[in-house]
Design a protein around this motif. Structure first.
Motif, mmCIF file in Angstrom:
data_model
loop_
_atom_site.group_PDB
_atom_site.id
_atom_site.type_symbol
_atom_site.label_atom_id
_atom_site.label_comp_id
_atom_site.label_asym_id
_atom_site.label_seq_id
_atom_site.Cartn_x
_atom_site.Cartn_y
_atom_site.Cartn_z
ATOM 1 N N VAL A 127 0.833 -1.210 0.000
ATOM 2 C CA VAL A 127 0.000 0.000 0.000
ATOM 3 C C VAL A 127 0.869 1.262 0.000
ATOM 4 C CG1 VAL A 127 -1.529 1.403 1.458
ATOM 5 C CG2 VAL A 127 -2.067 -1.004 1.060
ATOM 6 N N PHE A 129 3.791 1.837 -1.347
ATOM 7 C CA PHE A 129 4.318 2.173 -2.671
ATOM 8 C C PHE A 129 3.192 2.510 -3.649
ATOM 9 C CE2 PHE A 129 7.882 -0.232 -0.798
ATOM 10 C CZ PHE A 129 8.858 0.741 -0.938
ATOM 11 N N GLU A 130 2.064 1.828 -3.515
ATOM 12 C CA GLU A 130 0.925 2.173 -4.370
ATOM 13 C C GLU A 130 0.519 3.631 -4.134
ATOM 14 O OE1 GLU A 130 -2.533 -0.288 -3.866
ATOM 15 O OE2 GLU A 130 -3.600 0.680 -5.514
ATOM 16 N N LEU A 132 2.329 6.149 -3.031
ATOM 17 C CA LEU A 132 3.306 7.124 -3.541
ATOM 18 C C LEU A 132 3.303 7.219 -5.067
ATOM 19 C CD1 LEU A 132 6.399 6.648 -1.197
ATOM 20 C CD2 LEU A 132 4.672 8.447 -1.154
ATOM 21 N N SER A 133 2.711 6.241 -5.738
ATOM 22 C CA SER A 133 2.683 6.287 -7.209
ATOM 23 C C SER A 133 1.564 7.191 -7.737
ATOM 24 C CB SER A 133 2.523 4.872 -7.781
ATOM 25 O OG SER A 133 1.199 4.406 -7.594
ATOM 26 N N PRO A 141 5.891 13.776 -11.739
ATOM 27 C CA PRO A 141 6.242 12.354 -11.656
ATOM 28 C C PRO A 141 7.635 12.119 -11.065
ATOM 29 C CG PRO A 141 5.303 12.847 -13.803
ATOM 30 C CD PRO A 141 5.478 14.159 -13.102
ATOM 31 N N GLU A 142 8.593 13.005 -11.392
ATOM 32 C CA GLU A 142 9.959 12.818 -10.889
ATOM 33 C C GLU A 142 10.001 12.874 -9.364
ATOM 34 O OE1 GLU A 142 9.014 14.924 -13.192
ATOM 35 O OE2 GLU A 142 10.171 14.494 -15.019
ATOM 36 N N ARG A 144 7.497 12.014 -7.323
ATOM 37 C CA ARG A 144 6.920 10.765 -6.803
ATOM 38 C C ARG A 144 7.947 9.632 -6.885
ATOM 39 N NH1 ARG A 144 2.635 12.504 -10.148
ATOM 40 N NH2 ARG A 144 2.235 10.548 -11.262
ATOM 41 N N LEU A 145 8.682 9.562 -7.982
ATOM 42 C CA LEU A 145 9.689 8.503 -8.131
ATOM 43 C C LEU A 145 10.818 8.658 -7.111
ATOM 44 C CD1 LEU A 145 9.804 8.290 -12.011
ATOM 45 C CD2 LEU A 145 9.182 6.431 -10.455
ATOM 46 N N ILE A 148 9.503 7.297 -3.892
ATOM 47 C CA ILE A 148 9.449 5.831 -3.927
ATOM 48 C C ILE A 148 10.842 5.240 -3.749
ATOM 49 C CG2 ILE A 148 9.047 3.859 -5.475
ATOM 50 C CD1 ILE A 148 6.659 5.608 -6.628
ATOM 51 N N SER A 149 11.787 5.780 -4.500
ATOM 52 C CA SER A 149 13.152 5.290 -4.418
ATOM 53 C C SER A 149 13.724 5.502 -3.014
ATOM 54 C CB SER A 149 13.975 6.045 -5.468
ATOM 55 O OG SER A 149 15.333 5.932 -5.209
#
Lengths: 305, 305
Positions: A127, A129-130, A132-133, A141-142, A144-145, A148-149
């Motif tokens: 959940v 990672f979902e 944060l996407s 988008p950068e 959010r990535l 996540i990273s």
């Protein structure tokens, strides 16, 4: 608003956001997309209705340094809290720390069973990672990535999971147990430090901060995590279970070396003061805007549960 | 190149990619970023040296429909395989399916211990998302986010973890056990279907496919997953452990309803043929380019281990 009110406000906002993330409003889910009810209940038990929500607080307050309103940091805050809650659900398992009580309530495996607690933890990590996407987290988008990273590194083998592995090795495979202060500091820097550091950095990522400001929050998070751990070890050595809300004296009973057992209580208290001040110093760049985060350092150093 | 050679080639490429993802080359990791060696060993045991790598094969071959070279699909393929391997490490635990042997080797908890298997699974799930966040996966951030979001949904509460929860509920809490074919189909669609469907869709996401092509791969993945499960149930009912490489007749011993127990073996074999053909039909749009995926459907329907 006092610090306590601020903490309580963000706690409430986080609670509400977590509720919608982990499906507290299950009546809205229908058909084949509906997760099994018992799993949802266990995930809810693991996530809702307890905890100081200190990591979410750090995300929201560090993001505020860059002018972000609370609501724009809450999804990120809740995702990090999901990772924290998953780690508690797994760490409490009989095969791990074997804890039956957490925040004064039965742990997930105790309230349900072991397999449900394992799966609820797995679900919560997913959940995070979902969440944060999703575009709601940040329009770019950068960004959010990068969240996540960063979360994956903080939670993974060279972060939280690695620290928990080292801690259990110390307990179960004594030949490999850390014995020096440096080794203990490394273990704690992974086990509890990595996620606290990332919570502080996440605000800088959301705020698209300059490298200098981001590095300052990283340093703050590092000192804060260490203060948190020294305070935790002191509580385990000195607190009583009723106040702390979980079992205490577990480290001594397990014969584990801790910061407190290696340094002694007095030296640990002195070190805690030094680290508290180092956390405050790291925020100098932000001036008066950092008042709440400075109070957070004092809060961590003086907590009694 | 024959189908078997193709499968073997992608298996080898996946193995190499997984090796670099889960730190087989640990001598290169130094200092504080180095995960604990024992955890790395367990993650390696969970991930390397076994398995058909069928999900990675589906990613690479479905991406090839859109002209993507193998190397550009391998990180995504390996990330999905990490999720598959984490689920096996957790599912094999004593508190879950209690399996001691997998692919003819000791399972992770048997080779190490329970807590290490729990943490190795947690680490692998985290590695999957960390991998998908990297620019090497795809130059467009939006594509990486779509992969992360899709993998999280396929692996989560309304996907693989939800299916495993339903399956264990069926075994441990018989009042809630699925008894109709529809309920069993739903359970399997989550437990094994979701990740296989997503492996097929991932190729379309990487290839930035038009909605029609993506929907076709979704349908193919759905039928393929069902064929996979019927074949698996038939193997459990008819195979012997030495050939299958893991314990068999577990479903019957556990008194669990399966597609085979509800339909009977003959009807299950007929249904398997029908589903195999439906998978092939779903690929019509791609014409001769889909030859390898068509063979994959035949492979799944006729597998004996």
């Amino acid at each position: 608003m006092t610090f306590a009110q601020r903490l309580d406000r963000i706690r409430g906002l986080t609670e509400a956001r977590l509720g919608s993330l982990v499906g507290a409003k299950t009546e809205r889910r229908e058909g084949h997309d509906r997760p099994p009810q018992r799993l949802l209940d266990a995930v809810g038990h693991a996530t809702l209705g307890g905890g100081k929500r200190f990591r979410p607080f750090l995300v929201v307050e560090s993001a505020a340094l860059f002018g972000l309103p609370e609501r724009e940091a809450l999804d990120t805050a809740a995702a990090i809290e999901c990772v924290h809650c998953y780690s508690l659900a797994h760490d409490d398992l009989p095969a791990m720390d074997n804890d039956a009580v957490r925040r004064g309530l039965p742990t997930v495996w105790k309230a349900f069973d072991e397999w449900t607690a394992i799966l609820a933890g797995d679900a919560l990590l997913t959940v995070a990672f979902e969440t944060l996407s999703k575009p709601e987290v940040h329009p770019r988008p950068e960004v959010r990535l990068e969240l996540i990273s960063g979360l994956a590194r903080a939670a993974g083998m060279a972060g939280m999971v690695g620290g928990q592995a080292l801690d259990l090795e110390a307990e179960r495979l004594p030949r490999t147990a850390p014995t020096t202060l440096e080794e203990i500091l490394h273990l704690q820097s992974l086990k509890t430090g990595a996620l606290i550091r990332f919570a502080c950095e996440a605000g800088a990522i959301l705020g698209q901060a300059e490298p200098e400001a981001r590095a300052a929050l990283h340093r703050y998070g590092k000192e804060l995590g260490l203060a948190f751990q020294i305070a935790d070890d002191l509580l385990d050595a000195e607190g009583d279970a009723a106040t702390v809300g979980k079992a205490v004296s577990k480290d001594a009973a397990a014969g584990k070396a801790t910061l407190v057992s290696l340094m002694g209580r007095d030296a640990a208290r002195t070190e805690l003061k030094r680290v508290e001040q180092a956390a405050v110093d790291a925020l100098r760049l932000f001036g008066a805007r950092a008042a709440t985060l400075i109070e957070a350092a004092h809060f961590v150093a003086s907590r009694n549960r």
